[in-house]
Design an enzyme around this catalytic site. Structure first.
Site: not given
Ligand code: TRP
Length: 334
Positions: A115, A197, A200
């Site tokens: 992050k 994968k 979102k």
């Protein structure tokens, strides 16, 4: 047998639309677990603030998520569905746990480092202590099973460390929680271009959402990446083709899957036909979930009742734990 079953907790961030990866990676397993265990499923809105400070869409995301959890098979009479910020006890437990978490270990957490790379302009303390808040989510119900994917295992291990330190310093309050999944049942849902994968943050055309309408589902699948097909019998499938076969496996009938497997192995597969079939089967799969979720969330009274019901059950459990925590820590003065 109330109270005898093992306690399960999981959380999901209300940061966007629920997609097929969430469904097969998490929600479907939750729906299975609700029959066997004492389950708590938490919409972790505080966690979403660490990366999504803009809250314009938070409320609609939270409500849609809850409707989609129920539309996907979670039964509010069998499990406890609630919103993290409705349970102030979580914040208090988080505070005690922050004193048992070390700056060094938090900085070394893989998700934190990711992050920091993604939002270097907003490396806030909430981001750093994200695993501590997650530990509070889990420990507040003294949960022992935490159904999560591989990427969350480090957080669960950290939760055990915090719980162990708490127990050692203040006395035994917490049982040790472990990541849990139904093993082989976990099917990896790849994004439609096979690049990773389904997620979102991914390009929306490569992700299938439970809210997508029928035509959009068909369109996304027809656009999925393919090639001119194998030229050598029984070849290994490239990622993007394997991803499509995985989707077929989760929504199509056995004979359909076998037909395209055989065609692939014989080098006469027609991807156009396969995607057409997959599109139709996917529509059959997603549209009832979408319809159920939509109907639920349009019923404001129902949604309010469900949330209040979940809040009161989750708070009862949280209060009981926090009482033990306060006594153990020694902040109970009268
Ligand atoms: N960190 C989890 C995720 O990104 C979400 C989460 C928050 C969670 N609290 C939790 C998962 C507690 C399991 C248990 O997916």
């Amino acid at each position: 047998m109330e109270g005898k079953k093992e306690i399960v907790l999981s959380g999901i961030r209300p940061t966007g639309f629920v997609h097929l990866g969430n469904y097969f990676g998490a929600i479907r397993n939750w729906a299975n677990m609700q029959n066997e265990f004492d389950c708590y499923f938490c919409v972790v809105d505080w966690h979403s603030l660490t990366t999504h400070p803009d809250t314009k869409e938070l409320k609609s995301n939270v409500i849609r998520l809850i409707s989609e959890l129920i539309g996907s098979g979670l039964d509010p009479d069998k499990c406890v569905i609630y919103i993290q910020s409705d349970i102030p006890e979580i914040a208090e437990l988080y505070l005690y746990l922050t004193m048992l978490a070390y700056k060094g270990e938090l900085e070394k957490t893989v998700t934190f480092k990711d992050k920091v790379r993604m939002q270097p302009e907003n490396v806030n303390a909430g981001l750093l202590t994200y695993p501590v808040l997650q530990a509070a989510d889990i420990l507040i119900h003294r949960a022992v099973k935490v159904p999560v994917g591989k990427d969350q295992e480090q957080h669960i291990e950290m939760t055990r460390n915090f719980a162990e330190r708490f127990n050692y310093r203040y006395g035994e309050v917490f049982p040790m929680p472990y990541a849990f999944n139904y093993g082989e049942d976990l099917i990896k849902i790849m994004s439609l271009d096979g690049s990773g994968k389904m997620s979102k943050s991914e390009n929306q055309m490569n992700t299938l959402y439970l809210a997508d309408d029928d035509d959009l589902i068909r369109k996304k699948i027809m656009k999925a990446k393919t090639d001119s097909g194998p030229t050598v019998p029984n070849s290994e499938k490239p990622n993007y083709i394997d991803g499509l076969f995985n989707l077929l496996k989760v929504v199509s009938a056995e004979d359909v899957i076998n037909k395209f497997e055989t065609d692939f192995n014989n080098c006469n597969i027609r991807y156009g036909d396969m995607k057409k079939q997959l599109g139709e089967d996917m529509v059959k799969f997603i549209s009832p979930i979408r319809a159920r979720s939509e109907a639920l969330r349009n019923d404001e009274k129902y949604m309010k009742e469900v949330i209040e019901h979940g809040t009161s059950k989750a708070r009862a459990s949280a209060k009981a734990t926090l009482q033990l925590v306060r006594e153990a820590v020694g902040v109970k003065y009268y």
